[in-house]
Enzyme design. Structure first.
Site, short mmCIF file in Angstrom:
data_model
loop_
_atom_site.label_atom_id
_atom_site.label_comp_id
_atom_site.label_asym_id
_atom_site.label_seq_id
_atom_site.Cartn_x
_atom_site.Cartn_y
_atom_site.Cartn_z
CG HIS A 189 6.36 -44.30 -1.76
ND1 HIS A 189 5.62 -45.45 -1.66
CD2 HIS A 189 7.74 -44.87 -1.59
CE1 HIS A 189 6.32 -46.48 -1.10
NE2 HIS A 189 7.77 -46.14 -1.23
N GLY A 190 6.70 -39.95 -2.79
CA GLY A 190 6.36 -38.79 -3.60
C GLY A 190 6.57 -37.31 -2.74
CB THR A 192 9.13 -38.77 -6.58
OG1 THR A 192 8.37 -39.70 -6.08
CG2 THR A 192 8.16 -37.52 -7.10
CG ASN A 233 14.10 -47.27 -1.25
OD1 ASN A 233 15.06 -47.72 -0.83
ND2 ASN A 233 13.11 -48.25 -1.00
CG ASP A 278 11.05 -49.99 -4.86
OD1 ASP A 278 11.18 -50.34 -3.47
OD2 ASP A 278 10.55 -48.67 -5.26
CG HIS A 279 7.27 -50.98 -2.58
ND1 HIS A 279 6.84 -51.08 -1.73
CD2 HIS A 279 7.87 -49.78 -3.02
CE1 HIS A 279 7.09 -50.20 -0.86
NE2 HIS A 279 7.80 -49.43 -1.73
CD GLU A 292 6.55 -51.28 3.01
OE1 GLU A 292 7.38 -51.25 2.14
OE2 GLU A 292 5.31 -50.70 3.09
N GLY A 348 12.43 -41.23 -0.04
CA GLY A 348 13.50 -40.29 0.29
C GLY A 348 13.37 -38.96 -0.44
CB SER A 405 8.61 -50.14 -9.47
OG SER A 405 8.25 -49.44 -10.61
#
Ligand code: 13P
Length: 287
Positions: free
Chosen positions: A177-178, A232, A229, A84-85, A135, A209, A49
């Site tokens: 996410h998370g 976390t 992905n 990432d992002h 994305e 993921g 990230s």
């Protein structure tokens, strides 16, 4: 050697499995993911990230660390180093620093601006053999201070972005996410099926993921997802193993305070989590 994610993801899509993107945060994390990939003969994508890139002293430091590790640890499975992002500026910086893959996340722009900027990043990246992820539909939850609204992508917009030639496409389908909230509605498979129908052989990417149940992961793979992905979950298992070591007072025994000993349980925990995910994604022995 670092490789673009193109070939490994096209193989995954054709073979109906997914390659894991595991986000890295430091040397131990990187070593754990690389060794697990090698031990299980699995292709792998190391996700970085923008925040983790800064933490690790910039993209050039990360590229050099990963390349050196691949050589020193005799890693022979395909490894892609992926931003990432990435922001528009971040993607350009990662390309210049030698990353082999970048995500340009233009999901917070209007579709026209997302298309224009994605095109520019594609032209720059492809001229150097670097893969590009785009994305559509922001992924929900908070990641590294970036908060997404958890949208479900419009399949027609997905097709517009896919047609630009991106290597792989991340589409929001209710993933977050998370940790997932207890009232989470699950993945929207109708939208995923529609996106797959419109984008054909294009590898699709599933973010978030960590908290997605195994049956949903398998169904998503059957509907064209070929990159998943995970971030976390490695952080949680790393933290839990480190906490246990300290709570048991191991840091006070002998040389237990030595960082090489202190971080060892977390390192092993990441290896275990990565292996479990590779088993679930079906990427073992696919290198
Ligand atoms: P998790 O943190 O939920 O595993 O998501 C990771 C991710 O999608 C990185 O882009």
């Amino acid at each position: 050697m670092l490789v673009s994610a193109k070939e490994m993801l096209e193989k995954a899509k054709a073979g109906k499995y997914a390659v894991g993107q595991f986000n890295i945060n430091n040397l131990e994390w990187t070593k754990a993911v690389l060794l697990t990939a090698q031990e299980n003969n699995s292709p792998v994508i190391l996700g970085v990230s923008e925040g983790a890139g800064k933490y690790m002293c910039g993209y050039t430091t990360v590229t050099n660390m990963v390349k050196a590790m691949i050589s020193e640890l005799n890693i022979t499975v395909p490894v892609s180093l992926h931003l990432d992002h990435g922001s528009y500026e971040g993607a350009k910086k990662a390309i210049a620093a030698g990353f082999s893959s970048v995500m340009f996340d233009g999901s917070h722009y209007g579709i026209e601006e997302n298309i224009e900027k994605t095109k520019e990043i594609i032209a720059l990246a492809f001229s150097q053999g670097i893969s590009v992820e785009a994305e559509v539909g922001a992924i929900g939850g908070e990641e590294d201070g970036v908060i997404g609204g958890g949208e479900v992508a419009d399949p027609d917009e997905c097709k517009m972005i896919a047609d630009l030639g991106v290597t792989m496409l991340a589409a929001g389908i209710g993933n977050i996410h998370g940790k997932y909230p207890s009232n989470w509605k699950g993945l929207n498979f109708d939208v995923l099926a529609k996106i797959q129908e419109l984008t054909g052989v294009k590898p699709l990417v599933l973010h978030g993921g960590t908290g997605i149940p195994a049956d949903m992961i398998k169904k998503a793979i059957s509907l064209g997802v070929s990159k998943i992905n995970v971030n976390t979950e490695c952080q949680l298992t790393f933290a839990a193993a480190t906490r246990k070591y300290i709570e048991e007072g191991k840091d006070l025994e002998g040389k237990g305070f030595d960082p090489r000993k202190l971080l060892a349980p977390g390192f092993e925990a990441i290896k275990e989590t990565v292996k479990e995910k590779m088993e679930l994604f079906g990427s073992i022995n696919k290198a």
